[in-house]
Design a protein around this motif. Structure first.
Motif, PDB file in Angstrom:
ATOM      1  N   GLY A 123       0.751  -1.251   0.163  1.00 53.91           N
ATOM      2  CA  GLY A 123       0.001  -0.098  -0.019  1.00 53.91           C
ATOM      3  C   GLY A 123       0.719   1.326  -0.061  1.00 53.91           C
ATOM      4  O   GLY A 123       1.933   1.215   0.570  1.00 53.91           O
ATOM      5  N   ASN A 146      -3.402   0.660  -3.969  1.00 53.37           N
ATOM      6  CA  ASN A 146      -4.135   0.186  -2.905  1.00 53.37           C
ATOM      7  C   ASN A 146      -5.393  -0.577  -3.068  1.00 53.37           C
ATOM      8  O   ASN A 146      -5.770  -1.673  -2.497  1.00 53.37           O
ATOM      9  CB  ASN A 146      -4.538   1.386  -2.032  1.00 53.37           C
ATOM     10  CG  ASN A 146      -3.332   2.344  -1.561  1.00 53.37           C
ATOM     11  OD1 ASN A 146      -2.044   1.639  -1.954  1.00 53.37           O
ATOM     12  ND2 ASN A 146      -3.203   2.982  -0.452  1.00 53.37           N
ATOM     13  N   SER A 173      -6.428  -3.042   5.033  1.00 47.86           N
ATOM     14  CA  SER A 173      -7.063  -1.752   5.017  1.00 47.86           C
ATOM     15  C   SER A 173      -6.314  -1.020   6.129  1.00 47.86           C
ATOM     16  O   SER A 173      -4.946  -1.071   6.142  1.00 47.86           O
ATOM     17  CB  SER A 173      -8.650  -1.859   5.168  1.00 47.86           C
ATOM     18  OG  SER A 173      -9.031  -0.614   5.375  1.00 47.86           O
ATOM     19  N   SER A 174      -7.193  -0.081   6.755  1.00 45.63           N
ATOM     20  CA  SER A 174      -6.189   0.601   7.682  1.00 45.63           C
ATOM     21  C   SER A 174      -7.384   1.131   8.588  1.00 45.63           C
ATOM     22  O   SER A 174      -8.644   1.588   8.294  1.00 45.63           O
ATOM     23  CB  SER A 174      -5.478   1.771   7.327  1.00 45.63           C
ATOM     24  OG  SER A 174      -5.298   2.822   8.099  1.00 45.63           O
ATOM     25  N   ALA A 177     -10.010   4.041   7.509  1.00 42.84           N
ATOM     26  CA  ALA A 177     -10.888   3.805   6.861  1.00 42.84           C
ATOM     27  C   ALA A 177     -12.289   4.342   7.798  1.00 42.84           C
ATOM     28  O   ALA A 177     -13.277   4.519   7.020  1.00 42.84           O
ATOM     29  CB  ALA A 177     -11.091   2.409   6.431  1.00 42.84           C
ATOM     30  N   TYR A 187      -5.978   8.734   0.603  1.00 44.30           N
ATOM     31  CA  TYR A 187      -5.412   7.520   1.344  1.00 44.30           C
ATOM     32  C   TYR A 187      -6.644   6.793   2.132  1.00 44.30           C
ATOM     33  O   TYR A 187      -6.950   5.697   1.999  1.00 44.30           O
ATOM     34  CB  TYR A 187      -4.167   7.539   2.133  1.00 44.30           C
ATOM     35  CG  TYR A 187      -3.618   6.377   3.099  1.00 44.30           C
ATOM     36  CD1 TYR A 187      -2.900   5.432   2.384  1.00 44.30           C
ATOM     37  CD2 TYR A 187      -3.936   6.207   4.003  1.00 44.30           C
ATOM     38  CE1 TYR A 187      -2.491   4.152   2.837  1.00 44.30           C
ATOM     39  CE2 TYR A 187      -3.756   5.084   4.870  1.00 44.30           C
ATOM     40  CZ  TYR A 187      -2.758   4.168   4.185  1.00 44.30           C
ATOM     41  OH  TYR A 187      -2.275   3.256   5.059  1.00 44.30           O
ATOM     42  N   ASN A 188      -7.356   7.741   2.920  1.00 47.77           N
ATOM     43  CA  ASN A 188      -8.360   7.030   3.778  1.00 47.77           C
ATOM     44  C   ASN A 188      -9.465   6.535   2.873  1.00 47.77           C
ATOM     45  O   ASN A 188     -10.101   5.644   3.059  1.00 47.77           O
ATOM     46  CB  ASN A 188      -8.971   8.434   4.414  1.00 47.77           C
ATOM     47  CG  ASN A 188      -8.074   9.283   5.256  1.00 47.77           C
ATOM     48  OD1 ASN A 188      -7.242   8.908   5.819  1.00 47.77           O
ATOM     49  ND2 ASN A 188      -8.630  10.415   5.751  1.00 47.77           N
ATOM     50  N   SER A 190      -9.056   5.157  -0.031  1.00 45.74           N
ATOM     51  CA  SER A 190      -8.706   3.930  -0.795  1.00 45.74           C
ATOM     52  C   SER A 190      -8.977   2.657   0.281  1.00 45.74           C
ATOM     53  O   SER A 190      -9.267   1.768  -0.005  1.00 45.74           O
ATOM     54  CB  SER A 190      -7.248   3.998  -1.138  1.00 45.74           C
ATOM     55  OG  SER A 190      -6.162   4.076  -0.312  1.00 45.74           O
ATOM     56  N   LYS A 191      -8.431   3.297   1.515  1.00 48.85           N
ATOM     57  CA  LYS A 191      -8.614   2.006   2.604  1.00 48.85           C
ATOM     58  C   LYS A 191     -10.228   1.987   2.963  1.00 48.85           C
ATOM     59  O   LYS A 191     -10.386   0.656   3.474  1.00 48.85           O
ATOM     60  CB  LYS A 191      -7.942   2.556   3.789  1.00 48.85           C
ATOM     61  CG  LYS A 191      -6.286   2.432   3.589  1.00 48.85           C
ATOM     62  CD  LYS A 191      -5.996   1.264   3.431  1.00 48.85           C
ATOM     63  CE  LYS A 191      -4.497   1.031   3.077  1.00 48.85           C
ATOM     64  NZ  LYS A 191      -3.655  -0.073   2.786  1.00 48.85           N
ATOM     65  N   CYS A 214     -10.383  -9.335   5.641  1.00 48.38           N
ATOM     66  CA  CYS A 214      -9.529  -7.906   5.748  1.00 48.38           C
ATOM     67  C   CYS A 214      -9.018  -7.555   7.153  1.00 48.38           C
ATOM     68  O   CYS A 214      -9.535  -7.430   8.080  1.00 48.38           O
ATOM     69  CB  CYS A 214     -10.408  -6.774   5.308  1.00 48.38           C
ATOM     70  SG  CYS A 214      -9.391  -5.135   4.838  1.00 48.38           S
ATOM     71  N   VAL A 216      -7.318  -4.695   9.258  1.00 49.57           N
ATOM     72  CA  VAL A 216      -7.605  -3.190   9.540  1.00 49.57           C
ATOM     73  C   VAL A 216      -6.727  -2.696  10.598  1.00 49.57           C
ATOM     74  O   VAL A 216      -7.039  -2.869  11.710  1.00 49.57           O
ATOM     75  CB  VAL A 216      -9.071  -2.990   9.633  1.00 49.57           C
ATOM     76  CG1 VAL A 216      -9.281  -1.535   9.937  1.00 49.57           C
ATOM     77  CG2 VAL A 216      -9.970  -3.649   8.825  1.00 49.57           C
TER      78      VAL A 216
END
Ligand SMILES: NC(=O)C1=CN([C@@H]2O[C@H](COP(=O)(O)OP(=O)(O)OC[C@H]3O[C@@H](n4cnc5c(N)ncnc54)[C@H](OP(=O)(O)O)[C@@H]3O)[C@@H](O)[C@H]2O)C=CC1
Ligand SMILES: CC1=C(/C=C/C(C)=C/C=C/C(C)=C/C=O)C(C)(C)CCC1
Length: 282
Positions: A123, A146, A173-174, A177, A187-188, A190-191, A214, A216
């Motif tokens: 990513g 990503n 992800s992250s 998100a 970026y947010n 995309s996640k 996923c 996170v």
């Protein structure tokens, strides 16, 4: 008469007497490690979270195919893990490039004969700044690497998972998100898209016996989160955030991925699971 006194199957200990469900999940001593005999392909796995996942899946018995953009990083990661006695190979793969994705799949098949797990860790975040100020080039790069690359890579891996009559896919992800961080809008976004990709792929692939989940992560101590070029220089004071009051370690993400790949997670698909020391989900 004899039939009436037939023992109930689960009252016996030997595996022949176990009920069907217990027999399906029982293991013999020589295949004790949860991922023994399986092959895992992992993108973005030469350092940080991806490297910790590669090490853990290999420790749990899988053969792991390591990859990232730079061959020298691949060689270094493979050497370290081989010195630990783990079964790994590696190749260069920039996930945003179609020919590299194909090369990764071909190399994995050449070395291992099949693919059971795909873990998409790679990513990027080339922009710390305003969402609406982002150029089309920035949008394309972030969405290509990503969001699109895990789906495009999986489409190449799919026939081989079907050959094995199943598989497990883990996206990364992250926490951003759920809790958007200022100056990271593209970026947010995309996640957040990855959370939806996970759910859609899970529904689409369930009939083929392929599970999609996923990871996170919250804030994990890696080059990526500590570098000002990729993240705003504003790590929150974790002591002021409720939950576990510290940053996470890459290894704390790896256990979840091993579990999601294993047969212990055989009834889990379409889940986005936080490893963040707190939960921002309802
Ligand atoms: N660290 C954190 O706090 C968090 C990270 N994440 C996500 O976790 C993932 C891993 O992050 P993290 O371990 O911190 O990052 P690192 O920067 O520590 O590692 C990134 C890895 O990905 C490789 N890589 C980067 N770009 C590409 C690409 N285009 N194609 C293939 N490989 C690539 C790098 O190797 P090379 O340079 O050789 O390509 C390296 O192996 C990312 O998706 C990130 O968004 C999510 C939440 C929090
Ligand atoms: C300052 C600040 C925040 C900053 C969070 C940061 C900086 C997160 C970084 C996340 C990473 C590295 C994600 C990787 O994908 C919060 C918690 C939003 C809210 C409280 C104030």
């Amino acid at each position: 008469m004899a039939a009436i006194f037939r023992p109930i199957p689960w009252a016996f200990r030997g595996s022949l007497c176990l009920p069907l469900s217990a027999r399906r999940f029982s293991k013999t001593a020589d295949e004790n490690r949860s991922l023994a005999g399986k092959v895992a392909v992992i993108t973005g796995s030469t350092r940080g979270i991806g490297f910790a996942i590669a090490r853990r899946l290999a420790q749990d018995g899988a053969h792991v195919v390591i990859s990232s953009r730079k061959q020298e990083n691949v060689d270094e990661a493979v050497t370290i893990l081989k010195e630990e006695g783990l079964s790994v190979t590696g190749t260069m793969c920039h996930v945003g490039k179609a020919e590299d994705r194909q090369h990764l799949v071909t190399t994995a098949l050449k070395h291992s004969g099949g693919i059971d797990f795909l873990v998409c860790v790679a990513g990027v975040n080339p922009l710390v700044g305003s969402t609406l100020g982002a150029s089309e080039q920035i949008w394309d790069k972030i969405l290509d690497v990503n969001v699109k690359s895990p789906a495009l890579l999986l489409s190449k891996v799919l026939p081989y998972m079907e050959n094995r009559r199943g598989g497990s896919v883990v996206l990364v992800s992250s926490g951003v998100a759920y809790v958007p961080v200022p100056k990271l809008g593209v970026y947010n976004t995309s996640k957040t898209a990855l959370l939806g990709l996970c759910k859609s792929l899970a529904v689409e692939l369930a009939p083929k016996g392929i599970r999609v989940n996923c990871l996170v992560p919250g804030i994990i101590k890696t080059d990526f989160s500590l570098r000002e070029k990729t993240m705003p220089n504003m790590l929150p004071d974790m002591n002021k955030i409720f939950g576990v009051k510290r940053l996470g370690e890459p290894e704390e993400c790896a256990g979840l991925v091993s579990f999601l790949c294993s047969s212990d997670a055989s009834y889990i698909t379409g889940e986005n699971i936080m490893v963040a020391g707190f939960s921002s989900k309802l």
